[in-house]
Design a protein around this motif. Structure first.
Motif, PDB file in Angstrom:
ATOM      1  N   HIS A 198       0.842  -1.194   0.000  1.00 10.52           N
ATOM      2  CA  HIS A 198       0.000   0.000   0.000  1.00 10.52           C
ATOM      3  C   HIS A 198       0.881   1.250   0.000  1.00 10.52           C
ATOM      4  N   TYR A 199       0.474   2.232  -0.807  1.00 14.27           N
ATOM      5  CA  TYR A 199       1.236   3.472  -0.911  1.00 14.27           C
ATOM      6  C   TYR A 199       0.265   4.653  -0.951  1.00 14.27           C
ATOM      7  N   VAL A 200       0.794   5.828  -0.614  1.00 13.60           N
ATOM      8  CA  VAL A 200      -0.010   7.046  -0.590  1.00 13.60           C
ATOM      9  C   VAL A 200      -0.088   7.661  -1.987  1.00 13.60           C
ATOM     10  N   LYS A 201      -1.252   8.181  -2.315  1.00 14.66           N
ATOM     11  CA  LYS A 201      -1.416   8.904  -3.569  1.00 14.66           C
ATOM     12  C   LYS A 201      -0.934  10.342  -3.388  1.00 14.66           C
ATOM     13  N   ASP A 202       0.167  10.665  -4.022  1.00 16.03           N
ATOM     14  CA  ASP A 202       0.706  12.018  -3.941  1.00 16.03           C
ATOM     15  C   ASP A 202       1.112  12.467  -5.332  1.00 16.03           C
ATOM     16  N   ARG A 203       1.866  13.535  -5.437  1.00 19.40           N
ATOM     17  CA  ARG A 203       2.227  14.035  -6.763  1.00 19.40           C
ATOM     18  C   ARG A 203       3.170  13.088  -7.491  1.00 19.40           C
ATOM     19  N   ALA A 204       3.918  12.250  -6.749  1.00 20.00           N
ATOM     20  CA  ALA A 204       4.760  11.236  -7.390  1.00 20.00           C
ATOM     21  C   ALA A 204       3.891  10.178  -8.057  1.00 20.00           C
ATOM     22  N   TRP A 205       2.825   9.770  -7.368  1.00 21.91           N
ATOM     23  CA  TRP A 205       1.867   8.825  -7.953  1.00 21.91           C
ATOM     24  C   TRP A 205       1.225   9.425  -9.197  1.00 21.91           C
ATOM     25  N   ALA A 206       0.901  10.704  -9.138  1.00 23.92           N
ATOM     26  CA  ALA A 206       0.302  11.375 -10.291  1.00 23.92           C
ATOM     27  C   ALA A 206       1.288  11.419 -11.455  1.00 23.92           C
ATOM     28  N   ASN A 228      15.168   8.888 -10.677  1.00 23.65           N
ATOM     29  CA  ASN A 228      16.228   9.436 -11.519  1.00 23.65           C
ATOM     30  C   ASN A 228      15.908  10.841 -12.011  1.00 23.65           C
ATOM     31  N   SER A 229      14.616  11.242 -11.886  1.00 21.17           N
ATOM     32  CA  SER A 229      14.160  12.519 -12.433  1.00 21.17           C
ATOM     33  C   SER A 229      13.594  13.448 -11.366  1.00 21.17           C
ATOM     34  N   ALA A 230      13.800  13.112 -10.096  1.00 21.08           N
ATOM     35  CA  ALA A 230      13.155  13.855  -9.006  1.00 21.08           C
ATOM     36  C   ALA A 230      13.861  15.175  -8.759  1.00 21.08           C
ATOM     37  N   PHE A 231      13.503  16.178  -9.568  1.00 24.83           N
ATOM     38  CA  PHE A 231      14.096  17.505  -9.420  1.00 24.83           C
ATOM     39  C   PHE A 231      13.695  18.088  -8.071  1.00 24.83           C
ATOM     40  N   PRO A 232      14.646  18.682  -7.328  1.00 24.15           N
ATOM     41  CA  PRO A 232      14.342  19.192  -5.989  1.00 24.15           C
ATOM     42  C   PRO A 232      13.120  20.102  -5.957  1.00 24.15           C
ATOM     43  N   TYR A 233      12.260  19.877  -4.974  1.00 23.16           N
ATOM     44  CA  TYR A 233      11.048  20.648  -4.677  1.00 23.16           C
ATOM     45  C   TYR A 233       9.906  20.357  -5.656  1.00 23.16           C
ATOM     46  N   VAL A 234      10.231  20.114  -6.932  1.00 27.20           N
ATOM     47  CA  VAL A 234       9.165  19.830  -7.889  1.00 27.20           C
ATOM     48  C   VAL A 234       8.549  18.468  -7.595  1.00 27.20           C
ATOM     49  N   MET A 235       9.426  17.467  -7.394  1.00 29.83           N
ATOM     50  CA  MET A 235       8.962  16.144  -7.001  1.00 29.83           C
ATOM     51  C   MET A 235       9.591  15.786  -5.665  1.00 29.83           C
ATOM     52  N   PRO A 236       8.899  14.982  -4.860  1.00 29.22           N
ATOM     53  CA  PRO A 236       9.439  14.652  -3.539  1.00 29.22           C
ATOM     54  C   PRO A 236      10.613  13.691  -3.629  1.00 29.22           C
ATOM     55  N   ALA A 237      11.545  13.822  -2.673  1.00 31.04           N
ATOM     56  CA  ALA A 237      12.616  12.845  -2.556  1.00 31.04           C
ATOM     57  C   ALA A 237      12.007  11.495  -2.183  1.00 31.04           C
ATOM     58  N   VAL A 238      12.545  10.426  -2.737  1.00 28.68           N
ATOM     59  CA  VAL A 238      12.027   9.079  -2.489  1.00 28.68           C
ATOM     60  C   VAL A 238      12.772   8.468  -1.314  1.00 28.68           C
ATOM     61  N   SER A 239      12.026   7.980  -0.335  1.00 29.45           N
ATOM     62  CA  SER A 239      12.607   7.291   0.815  1.00 29.45           C
ATOM     63  C   SER A 239      12.605   5.793   0.558  1.00 29.45           C
ATOM     64  N   LEU A 240      13.732   5.153   0.820  1.00 29.61           N
ATOM     65  CA  LEU A 240      13.863   3.720   0.618  1.00 29.61           C
ATOM     66  C   LEU A 240      13.835   3.004   1.968  1.00 29.61           C
ATOM     67  N   ALA A 266      16.705   6.188   6.746  1.00 23.60           N
ATOM     68  CA  ALA A 266      16.128   6.108   5.407  1.00 23.60           C
ATOM     69  C   ALA A 266      17.048   6.728   4.371  1.00 23.60           C
ATOM     70  N   ILE A 267      17.352   5.955   3.327  1.00 19.71           N
ATOM     71  CA  ILE A 267      18.053   6.502   2.168  1.00 19.71           C
ATOM     72  C   ILE A 267      17.056   7.334   1.378  1.00 19.71           C
ATOM     73  N   GLU A 268      17.410   8.576   1.094  1.00 17.48           N
ATOM     74  CA  GLU A 268      16.548   9.428   0.282  1.00 17.48           C
ATOM     75  C   GLU A 268      17.291   9.770  -1.003  1.00 17.48           C
ATOM     76  N   VAL A 269      16.604   9.610  -2.122  1.00 17.60           N
ATOM     77  CA  VAL A 269      17.250   9.802  -3.418  1.00 17.60           C
ATOM     78  C   VAL A 269      16.526  10.856  -4.235  1.00 17.60           C
ATOM     79  N   MET A 270      17.309  11.511  -5.100  1.00 21.60           N
ATOM     80  CA  MET A 270      16.763  12.534  -5.995  1.00 21.60           C
ATOM     81  C   MET A 270      17.461  12.436  -7.339  1.00 21.60           C
ATOM     82  N   ASP A 271      17.241  13.421  -8.147  1.00 22.56           N
ATOM     83  CA  ASP A 271      17.684  13.488  -9.541  1.00 22.56           C
ATOM     84  C   ASP A 271      19.140  13.065  -9.728  1.00 22.56           C
ATOM     85  N   ALA A 272      19.372  12.197 -10.714  1.00 21.95           N
ATOM     86  CA  ALA A 272      20.731  11.758 -11.030  1.00 21.95           C
ATOM     87  C   ALA A 272      21.604  12.914 -11.484  1.00 21.95           C
TER      88      ALA A 272
END
Length: 766
Positions: free
Chosen positions: A475-483, A579-591, A596-602
């Protein structure tokens, strides 16, 4: 009437005094207006495409009458919220209002200067944008603007009608005749006025009739206050209605009919803030600022709890099991000689199969292509995809077979993975499309992805978001990443709706190139290597080349590190999102790790994938020397490598304060180029076969294409044509000289793949 009196009448007219009052007393409201003026005039956030949400609104996949009508409704709602909030906060400063009939209606009529200026400028900006950037005819633009104005008018009429029916003036409450309808001769307002009241000599009545303000000192104070209070209660009802509409949009965002244009949702969000701040100021008065600061601190404190501020996650991973420890010991465990030997052996087997394909076609020692694609949002998506099509049309569908290893960041990787998937399962259709610059695959890459993401961010992410969806058993939350992922799948017709494990076998059989997706770990700057094959050689040196400098692991191998969290089940779209999570535009992904490892744009670490490619080259130099006739670094980049020098000199105090951060953030891609050029020079000494660099790049232009998930039609046309401009034609000629096309049908279409491709092509018509 003399000039001095005319000037006095103008200066102390109600419309002018309202503007002065807003700038003196309502700076926060003025800030909202300045923000919106900045968006529509493209003087604010234009680099990231935010103005496009207002000038080119999209609704249900189309920009047209309906989308502009909804923008008109939202603009009208914001203007009326501005009128309501400012009326509630400031009506006591103008006691004469309480003596007029239709009090609030007259207030709105006189409060026209700022909203009217905004609507006028907005219409001009829409016309310019649609004519110059969307290349639409004048008649179409006229209809769009008419629908926009119609939306505003409907909100105005509905709201004012509500107030005309529900509001009671001084006559209805006390039987006292209204000052503006009285037949008695009343003196103009003069002399000592009530405390806190502003001087007003004249006001407007519908449509543009100027009337003198009459003396109201003979009215009882409680009468005036009751009129205002009754008007305020009715105004609060409108605010509640807007709030409910906003919440409902968030609850029903799964249905496309409720996904209003992102620009409209931003307007509604600002409307919400405007009304809430107005309520705070009205009820708390001088305590309002302190209360808002306290509220912010409370929200900030509770945001540390995931139940109120859920982390963004990668879909397909298991977050319910024990979290893997992310520390020095776990990082060291993933780099050892045994793992390295296993992974090198596995990749050499793939390279042997890659070579065998060319040997069977009569090429004893083929050129090995290392493909790098740059980030850059939709700009890179369109340019990279069209460039791949252009090159592959020359190589008769063999480009993916020439390529052994591919990597990059952001939009370029989306195009690369899309192209690779089409090559794998829709080969015939892709080859037909490559020769047509208007092909639908390329059009899919240029489709908007910003609208749904911003809409989700404004109607759900900012408020408590408890809507969830399931992916398998998780189960995951519907947020702007899901969109964002949903929009990517919608744009590409579900072709990228795959798992990481789906590519293990095709890569193992060398039917498609190995791809490594390497977003940046923002905890410590390492790279997270997401690949269908084991690639620990990207993290460490080969033991035969130990330098004695004891380097730390510069990355994390995703599949091994999260093997207990079902790593190979991760969605490809989630990997591309990370790989495309530009800061502030998309949320950092927590693993699923602790911490928690948090990842953003390559692109933060390596916008072109050069470091991965050089490490690959270093790890397999012996095999490359023995089995190939050379290496081609094929780079596709959406910015010109030699950008013109810009005037970044410091001119003002503000610029001096902002210069360090502005120049570093604005030039970090250029700084990467400086380093990568040096790395490539060193790499030429690594191998004993020729190594050439071929760069296809977007031409330098006066007007830069925006770094955004939305493109105008003019930008799309430019990017399609830019793939084969004069400079890139020279690069194509160079590539052909280095690696002449082999005239034969790719063997990847033999056997099972051919059957799969034929079956898929029957459902995917060009």
């Amino acid at each position: 009437m003399n000039l001095h009196k005319l000037a006095s009448r103008f200066l102390f007219s109600f419309p002018v005094q309202l503007v002065i009052m807003h700038f003196k007393k309502n700076q926060m409201m003025i800030l909202y207006w300045l923000l919106l003026f900045g968006f529509i005039t493209q003087s604010l956030a234009s680099r990231f495409g935010i103005p496009y949400l207002f000038l080119n609104p999209e609704y249900m996949g189309l920009v047209g009458k309906r989308s502009f009508f909804i923008m008109g409704l939202s603009t009208g709602a914001f203007i009326m919220a501005f009128n309501i909030s400012s009326f509630i906060l400031n009506s006591f400063r103008f006691p004469f209002l309480a003596t007029l009939s239709r009090t609030f209606v007259k207030y709105c009529h006189n409060n026209f200067i700022i909203p009217g200026s905004f609507v006028l400028v907005y219409c001009i900006c829409i016309a310019r944008f649609q004519l110059n950037y969307q290349l639409l005819p004048v008649s179409t633009v006229a209809i769009q603007i008419s629908m926009f104005l119609l939306g505003i008018l409907i909100v105005f009429l509905a709201t004012l009608r509500y107030f005309m029916v529900t509001n009671k003036d001084i006559y209805k409450l006390f039987g006292v005749e209204n000052a503006d309808t009285s037949t008695k001769i009343l003196k103009p307002l003069s002399g000592v006025q009530r405390k806190n009241s502003w001087r007003v000599d004249t006001y407007l009545t519908f449509p543009v009739k100027l009337k003198l303000v009459r003396d109201v000192r003979h009215y009882k104070r409680y009468m005036l206050e009751r009129v205002f209070r009754q008007n305020h209660v009715n105004a609060a009802v409108i605010e509640i209605i807007v709030f409910v509409i906003f919440i409902l949009l968030g609850l029903f965002r799964d249905y496309s009919i409720f996904r209003i244009p992102a620009g409209a949702s931003i307007l509604l969000l600002i409307t919400m803030f405007l009304m809430l701040s107005g309520v705070f100021r009205y009820w708390l008065r001088s305590w309002a600022n302190s209360a808002l600061i306290l509220l912010f601190l409370v929200i900030n404190f509770f945001s540390q709890f995931e139940v109120l501020n859920p982390r963004n996650k990668a879909y397909g991973l298991d977050y319910t099991k024990n979290l893997v420890s992310y520390n020095r010991e776990s990082l060291e465990d993933q780099v050892n000689d045994s793992l390295l030997a296993h992974d090198i052996k596995n990749t050499k087997e793939i390279l042997d199969k890659w070579k065998l394909r060319w040997t069977e076609q009569g090429v004893e020692k083929p050129k090995l292509v290392l493909l790098n694609v740059s980030g850059g949002g939709l700009r890179s998506c369109v340019f990279s995809f069209r460039t791949l099509q252009m090159i592959d049309s020359v190589y008769q569908g063999n480009l993916m077979h020439h390529t052994a290893f591919a990597t990059g960041s952001s939009g370029g990787m989306i195009s690369l993975c899309y192209y690779r998937e089409l090559f794998l399962n829709h080969y015939d259709t892709l080859m037909q499309a490559d020769d047509n610059i208007q092909n639908r695959f390329l059009q899919n890459m240029g489709k908007d992805m910003l609208n749904s993401m911003i809409f989700s961010a404004t109607v759900a992410d900012i408020f408590l978001n408890n809507q969830q969806f399931t992916d398998g058993q998780y189960h995951y939350v519907k947020d702007r990443a899901w969109a964002w992922e949903g929009q990517l799948n919608e744009n590409t017709k579900g072709i990228l709706d795959k798992r990481l494990r789906d590519y293990e076998k095709p890569e193992k059989e060398a039917r498609i190139p190995m791809v490594v997706i390497s977003p940046t770990i923002i905890n410590d700057g390492r790279a997270l290597h997401i690949a269908a094959q084991p690639v620990s050689y990207l993290l460490q040196e080969n033991s035969s080349f130990k330098s004695g400098i004891q380097p730390v692991a510069n990355g994390v191998e995703f599949s091994r590190f999260f093997k207990d969290q079902n790593a190979d089940n991760i969605k490809l779209t989630s990997a591309l999102r990370m790989n495309s999570a530009f800061p502030y535009v998309m949320p950092a992904v927590s693993l699923p790790s602790e911490p928690a490892i948090e990842v953003m744009d390559a692109g933060i670490r390596d916008n072109y994938g050069v470091m991965n490619s050089i490490q690959f080259l270093f790890s397999f130099k012996d095999w490359i020397d023995e089995n190939t006739s050379g290496v081609v670094f094929l780079q596709i980049r959406d910015t010109h490598k030699h950008l013109k020098v810009e005037d970044n000199s410091v001119k003002t105090i503000v610029e001096k304060l902002m210069a360090p951060m502005r120049n570093v953030s604005g030039n970090f891609i250029i700084m990467q180029d400086y380093n990568f050029d040096r790395y490539l020079q060193y790499a030429k000494d690594i191998v004993n076969v020729p190594m050439d660099v071929v760069i296809f790049q977007m031409p330098e232009t006066e007007d830069r294409v925006s770094l955004s998930w939305h493109l105008t039609e003019k930008e799309k046309h430019f990017l399609r044509d830019a793939a084969l401009n004069s400079e890139n034609k020279k690069m194509l000629d160079k590539l052909i000289q280095l690696m002449p096309p082999v005239v034969s049908k790719p063997q990847a279409l033999a056997g099972p793949l051919q059957n799969a491709s034929s079956a898929n092509n029957s459902t995917l018509k060009h």
